[in-house]
Design an enzyme around this catalytic site. Structure first.
Site, PDB file in Angstrom:
ATOM      1  N   SER A 116      46.029  32.205  38.054  1.00 24.31           N
ATOM      2  CA  SER A 116      47.493  32.070  38.113  1.00 24.31           C
ATOM      3  C   SER A 116      48.008  31.099  37.066  1.00 24.31           C
ATOM      4  CB  SER A 116      47.854  31.548  39.500  1.00 24.31           C
ATOM      5  OG  SER A 116      49.178  31.100  39.532  1.00 24.31           O
ATOM      6  N   TYR A 140      47.774  25.109  45.686  1.00 21.57           N
ATOM      7  CA  TYR A 140      47.430  26.488  45.301  1.00 21.57           C
ATOM      8  C   TYR A 140      46.916  26.525  43.856  1.00 21.57           C
ATOM      9  CZ  TYR A 140      48.187  31.212  43.587  1.00 21.57           C
ATOM     10  OH  TYR A 140      48.022  32.432  42.972  1.00 21.57           O
ATOM     11  N   LYS A 144      43.041  27.417  42.262  1.00 17.41           N
ATOM     12  CA  LYS A 144      42.730  28.426  41.236  1.00 17.41           C
ATOM     13  C   LYS A 144      42.020  27.766  40.051  1.00 17.41           C
ATOM     14  CE  LYS A 144      44.380  32.106  43.185  1.00 17.41           C
ATOM     15  NZ  LYS A 144      43.649  33.362  43.378  1.00 17.41           N
TER      16      LYS A 144
END
Ligand code: UDP
Length: 325
Positions: A116, A140, A144
């Site tokens: 991402s 988040y 990643k």
């Protein structure tokens, strides 16, 4: 090829699985259906219901002979990750440790990873290139980025081949698959719901950013173009490529511009109010996708904002309640 798709019942995973089937691959989906949908699993896939943190599930999914994994299974909501970071680390980092261990045990040495733009945090310059500094601004994005470090370490240690695809803002639908999260937090489906009268209004999270109209700037990319990049990433690994690639449209729009585009495409009015900033939101994201174009021969075909919104709107009209299961 014999391929294992983790998270193939989710939004992007199901579109990619469908495209892989279409290209004649043998596809096994593994998904715990925590956020995905049983009815999004494409017909023609083998389906293993289970969690990638359990090695038995992966042994079942890999069978005797798997050529590569496409790894989508993850929790993926920025705001949610700020409220419950440990769940994100457990699912996204712990899940990938388990996946890589099983891949090593079963001799599976190729993986395409769903990364991402959140790995970059607040970028120092736009457009963002892959070598720019990564300083994730929420759990988040950190999860990643941590997985990308694992992939590179595994490449060095046991010759794993990987392509990590850093998606900017995925949107749009195919004729079969669309975006259906519960609760929905993503901008385009929310604005479409307001336009169609399924919601009364929505809140723009902040209008005091340093952007052209004060609302956050994002680079929206069609899920169809993302799927195409995954198929090309599999071929690139056949030619010994490993690395990290941005996938964006190289065009960014503010939240207010997305609202205007939805009004234009649907012909309906969108009511909104201005609220405070959402924690963890970077002000502006815009990709350079030149590297993906060079390495993969990738070309965006459907990623105009109007096409993303039009296809998402059509899917929503045909599936007003989302997926049936
Ligand atoms: N956004 C907003 N209101 C909403 C949902 C999203 O203003 O109800 C904004 C959000 O702050 C961000 C942009 O829309 O600037 C895209 O958010 P989304 O959640 O779709 O994707 P993200 O950029 O978090 O991956």
């Amino acid at each position: 090829m014999r391929l294992c798709v983790t998270g193939g019942a989710g939004y992007i995973g199901s579109v990619v699985a469908q495209a892989l089937l279409h290209d004649g691959h043998d596809v096994t989906i593994v998904d715990n259906i925590s956020t995905g949908h049983l009815s999004a699993v494409p017909e023609g896939c083998r389906f293993v219901r289970g969690d990638i943190r359990e090695s038995g599930t992966l042994t079942d999914a890999f069978g005797t002979d798997t050529d590569a994994v496409l790894h989508f299974a993850a929790l993926s909501i920025v705001g949610d990750s700020v409220s419950r970071p440990l769940d994100y680390f457990d699912n996204n980092i712990g899940g990938t440790v388990s996946l890589l261990q099983s891949m090593k045990t079963h001799g599976v040495k190729k993986i395409v990873f769903s990364s991402s733009a959140a790995v970059y945090g607040e970028p120092e310059r736009l457009p963002i290139v892959e070598t720019d500094v990564c300083r994730p601004s929420n759990p988040y994005g950190f999860s990643k980025f941590a997985v990308e470090q694992m992939l590179e370490a595994s490449r060095v240690a046991w010759e794993l081949q990987y392509v990590s695809l850093r998606y900017f803002n995925a949107g749009g639908s195919t004729t079969v698959h669309g975006e259906d999260h519960n609760p929905e937090t993503h901008l385009i489906p929310i604005v479409l719901d307001v336009a169609a009268g399924r919601r009364k209004s929505f809140t723009i999270f902040g209008d005091d950013y340093d952007t052209r109209d004060g609302t956050c700037l994002r680079d929206y990319i069609h899920v169809y173009d993302l799927a195409d990049a995954h198929i090309r990433a599999l071929s690139a690994m056949e030619h010994a490529y490993s690395g990290v690639l941005n996938l964006g449209s190289e065009n960014a729009f503010t939240v207010a511009e997305v609202v205007s585009a939805v009004e234009r495409v649907t012909g309906m009015k969108v009511k909104y109010e201005i609220g405070p900033r959402r924690p963890g939101d970077p002000p502006a994201l815009l990709a350079s996708s030149k590297q993906a174009e060079r390495v993969l021969g990738w070309k965006k075909r459907r990623s105009s904002l109007d096409e993303i919104i039009r296809s998402a709107h059509e899917w929503r009209l045909e599936h007003p309640d989302g997926y049936p299961s």
